[in-house]
Structures are given as structure tokens and as C-alpha cells.
Enzyme design. Structure first.
Site, PDB file in Angstrom:
ATOM      1  N   TRP A 139     -28.562 -13.206 -11.488  1.00  0.00           N
ATOM      2  CA  TRP A 139     -27.518 -13.029 -10.674  1.00  0.00           C
ATOM      3  C   TRP A 139     -26.438 -13.743 -11.271  1.00  0.00           C
ATOM      4  O   TRP A 139     -25.179 -13.720 -11.102  1.00  0.00           O
ATOM      5  CB  TRP A 139     -27.546 -13.547  -9.294  1.00  0.00           C
ATOM      6  CG  TRP A 139     -28.618 -13.108  -8.462  1.00  0.00           C
ATOM      7  CD1 TRP A 139     -29.147 -11.723  -8.700  1.00  0.00           C
ATOM      8  CD2 TRP A 139     -28.720 -13.493  -7.032  1.00  0.00           C
ATOM      9  NE1 TRP A 139     -30.103 -11.758  -7.706  1.00  0.00           N
ATOM     10  CE2 TRP A 139     -29.879 -12.592  -6.640  1.00  0.00           C
ATOM     11  CE3 TRP A 139     -28.600 -14.509  -6.036  1.00  0.00           C
ATOM     12  CZ2 TRP A 139     -30.250 -12.534  -5.078  1.00  0.00           C
ATOM     13  CZ3 TRP A 139     -29.098 -14.538  -5.064  1.00  0.00           C
ATOM     14  CH2 TRP A 139     -30.048 -13.677  -4.467  1.00  0.00           C
ATOM     15  N   LYS A 140     -26.483 -14.386 -12.606  1.00  0.00           N
ATOM     16  CA  LYS A 140     -25.486 -14.981 -13.543  1.00  0.00           C
ATOM     17  C   LYS A 140     -24.398 -15.882 -12.699  1.00  0.00           C
ATOM     18  O   LYS A 140     -24.929 -16.396 -11.836  1.00  0.00           O
ATOM     19  CB  LYS A 140     -24.783 -13.706 -14.313  1.00  0.00           C
ATOM     20  CG  LYS A 140     -25.768 -12.879 -15.024  1.00  0.00           C
ATOM     21  CD  LYS A 140     -25.215 -12.156 -16.077  1.00  0.00           C
ATOM     22  CE  LYS A 140     -26.077 -11.085 -16.875  1.00  0.00           C
ATOM     23  NZ  LYS A 140     -25.791 -10.394 -17.709  1.00  0.00           N
ATOM     24  N   GLU A 196     -33.505  -8.519 -24.731  1.00  0.00           N
ATOM     25  CA  GLU A 196     -32.376  -7.844 -24.372  1.00  0.00           C
ATOM     26  C   GLU A 196     -31.495  -7.794 -25.421  1.00  0.00           C
ATOM     27  O   GLU A 196     -30.641  -8.648 -25.825  1.00  0.00           O
ATOM     28  CB  GLU A 196     -31.743  -8.941 -23.368  1.00  0.00           C
ATOM     29  CG  GLU A 196     -32.392  -9.153 -22.078  1.00  0.00           C
ATOM     30  CD  GLU A 196     -31.262  -9.707 -20.791  1.00  0.00           C
ATOM     31  OE1 GLU A 196     -31.435  -9.101 -19.834  1.00  0.00           O
ATOM     32  OE2 GLU A 196     -30.737 -10.686 -21.165  1.00  0.00           O
ATOM     33  N   GLY A 220     -29.377  -7.510 -14.684  1.00  0.00           N
ATOM     34  CA  GLY A 220     -28.138  -8.119 -14.335  1.00  0.00           C
ATOM     35  C   GLY A 220     -27.279  -7.625 -13.110  1.00  0.00           C
ATOM     36  O   GLY A 220     -27.716  -7.597 -11.888  1.00  0.00           O
TER      37      GLY A 220
HETATM   38  P1  13P Z   1     -27.002  -6.206 -17.079  1.00  0.00           P
HETATM   39  O1  13P Z   1     -28.079  -5.564 -16.308  1.00  0.00           O
HETATM   40  O2  13P Z   1     -25.697  -6.258 -16.149  1.00  0.00           O
HETATM   41  O3  13P Z   1     -26.564  -5.109 -18.268  1.00  0.00           O
HETATM   42  O4  13P Z   1     -27.341  -7.426 -17.493  1.00  0.00           O
HETATM   43  C1  13P Z   1     -28.425  -7.471 -18.397  1.00  0.00           C
HETATM   44  C2  13P Z   1     -28.773  -9.208 -18.387  1.00  0.00           C
HETATM   45  O5  13P Z   1     -27.965  -9.883 -18.950  1.00  0.00           O
HETATM   46  C3  13P Z   1     -29.833  -9.763 -17.700  1.00  0.00           C
HETATM   47  O6  13P Z   1     -30.139 -10.820 -18.065  1.00  0.00           O
END
Ligand code: 13P
Length: 251
Positions: free
Chosen positions: A9-10, A166, A234
Site C-alpha cells: 500500500w506504500k 520488480e 502496488g
Molecule cells: P505498481 O503495481 O503500482 O506498479 O507498483 C509495484 C510495486 O512497486 C509494488 O511493490
């Protein structure tokens, strides 16, 4: 091993918004789901989200951890505190920390080693930048990141490790890596894991997942890649319906 789908969820949700999303996920997820599901809210949301998911199959993870148990480390969080809040997993070495905050391979190693010692299961992120890929260095970079993070780290019993591949340039872009490139990189990571751990540990305790612009379509397309055991999501993980769709497609 079961597939695993992790939501990162950052810094996208405040604690109450995190709790609301967790409540929605608990309602939307099928009672018997065959993938393991983990959500990783920010530190301040861990407690509320932990309460919301405590009677569900969803597990809790943190987005970072420090490598000391306690002491004068302003702003850091210890593995023991995260365990006390119910965390089982912890993301370590995300590219947003490596690139934006100067996190080094050595720091990633220290964090992963301490996390395992203290009962947290690391989700170690590896991945090349666009420039590194463009210069033909993707495989070498990922091999270095992985071996330096894990050399000398022991996994015993049921301890789990997740490697999240990633590619930095595919994060938050709406455009994932191609299946062929994902296949190749997952193969490289599997091979690198065998340089570090015995085969039985790689087969029984370690999963490789992909992250970078994952949505339900990507999850379905990538679901059968050899040695790929799930996704680190993300943006789409903070939308309950999209995250649940990804989980369903990933099996
Ligand atoms: P996104 O799915 O928004 O590209 O982010 C990937 C991510 O950094 C998950 O840790």
C-alpha cells in the site's frame, strides 16, 4: 507451495482509509481462497488493519524494518515491534527505498538477516533500472542484489522467504515487462537462489513473485510462468475489487 499475492500500500492510505480497505477485502475475498494473501500498510496503519483482518485469512506485512532489536535509532522500527503488531511478512529493499533513500545491498542484507532471526518473513525486492536493462546489465544486477542480500542467511523449518522481482522501470507505469522477459528473469533468480540455498530450501521455503504494473490481465498472463509463485501489487492493491480480481487470476 501456495501462490502468494501481496499488496504494497506504500504511503497511499492513512490509518482509517487502510482499515476501511481491509474491511472491504475481508468481505470480498472468497472464504476459501487458494492463494495466500498479504497486505502491507504503512507503519501507522498496521494496528487498525491488523484488527480488521484478524479473523480472516489475510496476513499482515510491514513495508520496512530496521536491523537492530532496540536502541537509539530515531525513526526506525524493530522486528519485535512489528511482530507484536501481528506482522508475519516484511518488504525489504524496495526500489523506492534503494533509489530514493540510499538503501544499499548491505542494508538490505542486514534487514533480511535480522528479520528472519526475529520471526519475520522477508519479501526481498530486486530489479534493474531502465538504464541497467538498456546496457545489458539486468541479469548481473539482479544476481548481485539477490546474492548479497541472502548470502549467509539461513532458512530453517517453515520459515518463508519471498523474492519480488520488480523491474524499476515497470513500476507504476501501467506497462509491465513482457512475458518472455519475465520468464527469463524469474529463471535467473531461481538459478541465483540455488547458488545461495540448497535445492530443498529453494523448493520448500522460497517463492518468487513479480511486481510492476500488475493488474488482473497481467496476473492471468503471468500465472503459469515456471517458478513464478505470485505477485507484489502496488497501485491496484489499494482498490479492493481490483486486488481481489488479481488474487483470483493468479491461481
Ligand atoms: P505498481 O503495481 O503500482 O506498479 O507498483 C509495484 C510495486 O512497486 C509494488 O511493490
Amino acid at each position: 507451495m501456495k501462490k502468494i499475492v501481496i499488496g504494497n500500500w506504500k504511503m497511499m492510505l492513512a490509518p482509517t482509509a487502510g482499515r476501511n480497505l481491509a474491511n472491504d477485502l475481508v468481505k470480498l475475498l472468497p472464504a476459501k481462497n487458494s492463494a495466500e494473501v498479504v497486505v502491507c500498510p504503512s507503519f501507522t496503519a498496521l494496528e487498525l488493519v491488523g484488527e480488521a483482518i484478524k479473523d480472516s485469512q489475510i496476513e499482515l506485512g510491514a513495508q520496512d524494518v530496521f536491523w537492530q532489536d532496540s536502541g537509539a535509532y530515531t525513526g526506525e522500527e524493530s522486528p519485535a515491534s512489528l511482530v507484536e503488531l501481528g506482522c508475519q511478512y516484511v518488504i525489504i529493499g524496495h526500489s523506492e527505498r534503494r533509489q530514493g533513500l540510499g538503501e544499499t545491498d548491505q542494508m538490505v542484507h542486514n534487514k533480511a538477516a535480522t528479520a528472519i532471526e526475529q520471526g519475520l518473513w522477508p519479501i526481498v525486492c530486486v530489479g534493474e533500472t531502465y538504464e541497467e536493462r538498456h546496457n545489458g546489465k539486468a541479469e548481473a544486477v539482479v544476481h548481485r542484489q539477490l546474492t548479497s542480500a541472502l548470502q549467509g542467511v539461513d532458512l530453517v523449518g517453515s520459515e518463508q522467504l519471498v523474492i519480488a522481482y520488480e523491474p524499476v522501470w515497470a513500476i507504476g507505469r501501467g506497462q509491465p515487462i513482457t512475458i518472455a522477459d519475465a520468464q527469463l528473469m524469474v529463471q535467473i533468480i531461481h538459478q541465483a537462489l540455488l547458488d545461495v540455498f540448497p535445492l530443498t530450501i529453494v523448493q520448500g521455503n522460497v517463492r518468487i513473485v513479480y511486481g510492476g504494473s500488475v493488474n488482473a490481465t497481467v496476473a492471468q498472463e503471468f500465472a503459469n510462468i515456471e517458478h513464478l509463485a505470485g505477485f507484489l501489487v502496488g497501485g491496484a492493491s489499494v482498490k479492493a475489487d481490483q486486488f481481489v480480481d488479481i488474487i483470483k487470476q493468479s491461481i
